[in-house]
Design a protein around this motif. Structure first.
Motif, PDB file in Angstrom:
ATOM      1  N   SER A 128     -60.876   5.638 -19.784  1.00  0.00           N
ATOM      2  CA  SER A 128     -60.396   6.772 -19.508  1.00  0.00           C
ATOM      3  C   SER A 128     -60.254   7.206 -18.099  1.00  0.00           C
ATOM      4  O   SER A 128     -60.013   6.081 -16.983  1.00  0.00           O
ATOM      5  CB  SER A 128     -62.303   7.189 -20.135  1.00  0.00           C
ATOM      6  OG  SER A 128     -62.997   6.572 -17.945  1.00  0.00           O
TER       7      SER A 128
ATOM      8  N   GLU B  60     -58.888  13.066 -25.996  1.00  0.00           N
ATOM      9  CA  GLU B  60     -58.986  11.397 -26.006  1.00  0.00           C
ATOM     10  C   GLU B  60     -56.975  12.319 -26.119  1.00  0.00           C
ATOM     11  O   GLU B  60     -57.117  13.113 -26.834  1.00  0.00           O
ATOM     12  CB  GLU B  60     -58.785  10.617 -27.272  1.00  0.00           C
ATOM     13  CG  GLU B  60     -57.929   9.716 -27.116  1.00  0.00           C
ATOM     14  CD  GLU B  60     -59.228   8.082 -28.371  1.00  0.00           C
ATOM     15  OE1 GLU B  60     -58.207   7.647 -28.562  1.00  0.00           O
ATOM     16  OE2 GLU B  60     -60.324   8.060 -27.850  1.00  0.00           O
TER      17      GLU B  60
ATOM     18  N   GLN C  26     -59.578  10.106 -22.465  1.00  0.00           N
ATOM     19  CA  GLN C  26     -59.893   9.040 -23.064  1.00  0.00           C
ATOM     20  C   GLN C  26     -58.813   8.774 -23.279  1.00  0.00           C
ATOM     21  O   GLN C  26     -58.217   9.243 -23.960  1.00  0.00           O
ATOM     22  CB  GLN C  26     -61.370   8.330 -23.745  1.00  0.00           C
ATOM     23  CG  GLN C  26     -60.515   8.827 -25.059  1.00  0.00           C
ATOM     24  CD  GLN C  26     -62.642   8.965 -25.510  1.00  0.00           C
ATOM     25  OE1 GLN C  26     -63.654   8.732 -24.593  1.00  0.00           O
ATOM     26  NE2 GLN C  26     -62.781   8.079 -26.945  1.00  0.00           N
TER      27      GLN C  26
ATOM     28  N   ARG D 288     -62.805  14.489 -18.831  1.00  0.00           N
ATOM     29  CA  ARG D 288     -62.498  13.238 -18.576  1.00  0.00           C
ATOM     30  C   ARG D 288     -61.592  13.337 -20.015  1.00  0.00           C
ATOM     31  O   ARG D 288     -61.374  13.716 -20.901  1.00  0.00           O
ATOM     32  CB  ARG D 288     -64.030  13.144 -20.143  1.00  0.00           C
ATOM     33  CG  ARG D 288     -63.784  11.131 -20.430  1.00  0.00           C
ATOM     34  CD  ARG D 288     -64.926  10.755 -21.287  1.00  0.00           C
ATOM     35  NE  ARG D 288     -64.817   9.455 -22.433  1.00  0.00           N
ATOM     36  CZ  ARG D 288     -65.142   8.520 -21.531  1.00  0.00           C
ATOM     37  NH1 ARG D 288     -65.148   8.651 -20.625  1.00  0.00           N
ATOM     38  NH2 ARG D 288     -64.950   7.779 -21.919  1.00  0.00           N
TER      39      ARG D 288
ATOM     40  N   GLU E  76     -63.896   0.721 -19.805  1.00  0.00           N
ATOM     41  CA  GLU E  76     -65.057   0.513 -20.161  1.00  0.00           C
ATOM     42  C   GLU E  76     -65.753   0.077 -21.131  1.00  0.00           C
ATOM     43  O   GLU E  76     -67.149  -0.086 -20.385  1.00  0.00           O
ATOM     44  CB  GLU E  76     -65.063   2.300 -20.462  1.00  0.00           C
ATOM     45  CG  GLU E  76     -64.997   3.039 -19.593  1.00  0.00           C
ATOM     46  CD  GLU E  76     -64.922   4.737 -19.925  1.00  0.00           C
ATOM     47  OE1 GLU E  76     -65.094   5.900 -18.895  1.00  0.00           O
ATOM     48  OE2 GLU E  76     -65.287   5.028 -21.146  1.00  0.00           O
TER      49      GLU E  76
ATOM     50  N   ARG F 243     -61.652   0.966 -24.906  1.00  0.00           N
ATOM     51  CA  ARG F 243     -62.113   2.713 -24.776  1.00  0.00           C
ATOM     52  C   ARG F 243     -61.546   2.556 -23.206  1.00  0.00           C
ATOM     53  O   ARG F 243     -62.736   1.156 -22.263  1.00  0.00           O
ATOM     54  CB  ARG F 243     -63.449   2.703 -24.999  1.00  0.00           C
ATOM     55  CG  ARG F 243     -63.559   3.965 -24.354  1.00  0.00           C
ATOM     56  CD  ARG F 243     -63.016   4.855 -25.306  1.00  0.00           C
ATOM     57  NE  ARG F 243     -63.090   4.870 -26.203  1.00  0.00           N
ATOM     58  CZ  ARG F 243     -63.944   5.509 -27.438  1.00  0.00           C
ATOM     59  NH1 ARG F 243     -65.109   5.599 -27.164  1.00  0.00           N
ATOM     60  NH2 ARG F 243     -63.683   5.082 -28.960  1.00  0.00           N
TER      61      ARG F 243
END
Length: 199
Positions: free
Chosen positions: A180, A100, A137, A135, A159, A178
């Motif tokens: 991503s 993240e 985020q 990924r 998301e 959230r």
């Protein structure tokens, strides 16, 4: 995000305008000066270090780096070496190749100047191209409309909303949004951000 690459080895990421260098214990005064530009520690929507919290803020960041789950950066203007904010990789998961980008804040005078866009481009490039992430985020306060819009402008996809995701310093139960970007989307996101930097 190879298991062979110790997460404690943190690079300096250099752009045209800003440099993201590893946060240090001796950055206390520089962070306070940056946060004083706008008295950002008074924000109810994000956590920015103030005179009473800066030591714990730095200690937690450095402990996370030692544990291999956080890479905290100072955001530095290249033209004069002034610290104007902070950002970090955190929730680093080498097994699942995800992380993240968060805890990002900028001095009030640096907001809406392109500094954040370049910083995010540097971070995303490192995440996808050096750490081989699949990924990345982002999480922000449901109430923080400016932050939500900025994340969407990066090219991230929303998301959903995570209810009661954390307790804020004032005791408020925060709902978080959230977002991503995944590896398949990165080439398009990179092209758009690079174009934005040139305009």
């Amino acid at each position: 995000m190879s298991q062979r690459s110790p997460q404690r080895i943190q690079p300096t990421l250099t752009g045209d305008t800003v440099e993201l260098r590893p946060l240090r214990a001796e950055d206390r005064q520089a962070l306070l000066a940056a946060a004083a530009d706008g008295e950002l520690w008074n924000s109810k929507l994000t956590v920015v270090p103030g005179p009473d919290t800066v030591d714990a803020y730095i200690d937690a960041a450095l402990a996370g780096r030692e544990a291999g789950t956080v890479m905290p950066f100072a955001i530095v203007l290249r033209r004069n070496g002034r610290v104007v904010g902070s950002t970090r990789f955190w929730k680093i998961d080498a097994v699942h190749r995800k992380l993240e980008i968060g805890s990002t804040w900028l001095s009030a005078s640096m907001q809406r100047t392109g500094v954040n866009t370049e910083a995010k481009l540097l971070l995303l490039t490192h995440a996808f191209e050096a750490l081989d992430s699949v990924r990345v985020q982002f999480t922000t306060d449901e109430l923080n409309e400016r932050s939500r819009a900025a994340i969407l402008r990066l090219g991230a996809k929303q998301e959903g909303i995570v209810r009661n995701e954390r307790i804020m310093p004032d005791g408020r139960k925060r709902n978080s949004v959230r977002f991503s970007i995944i590896d398949a989307e990165w080439p398009g996101v990179k092209a758009a951000l690079t174009k934005k930097m040139r305009t």
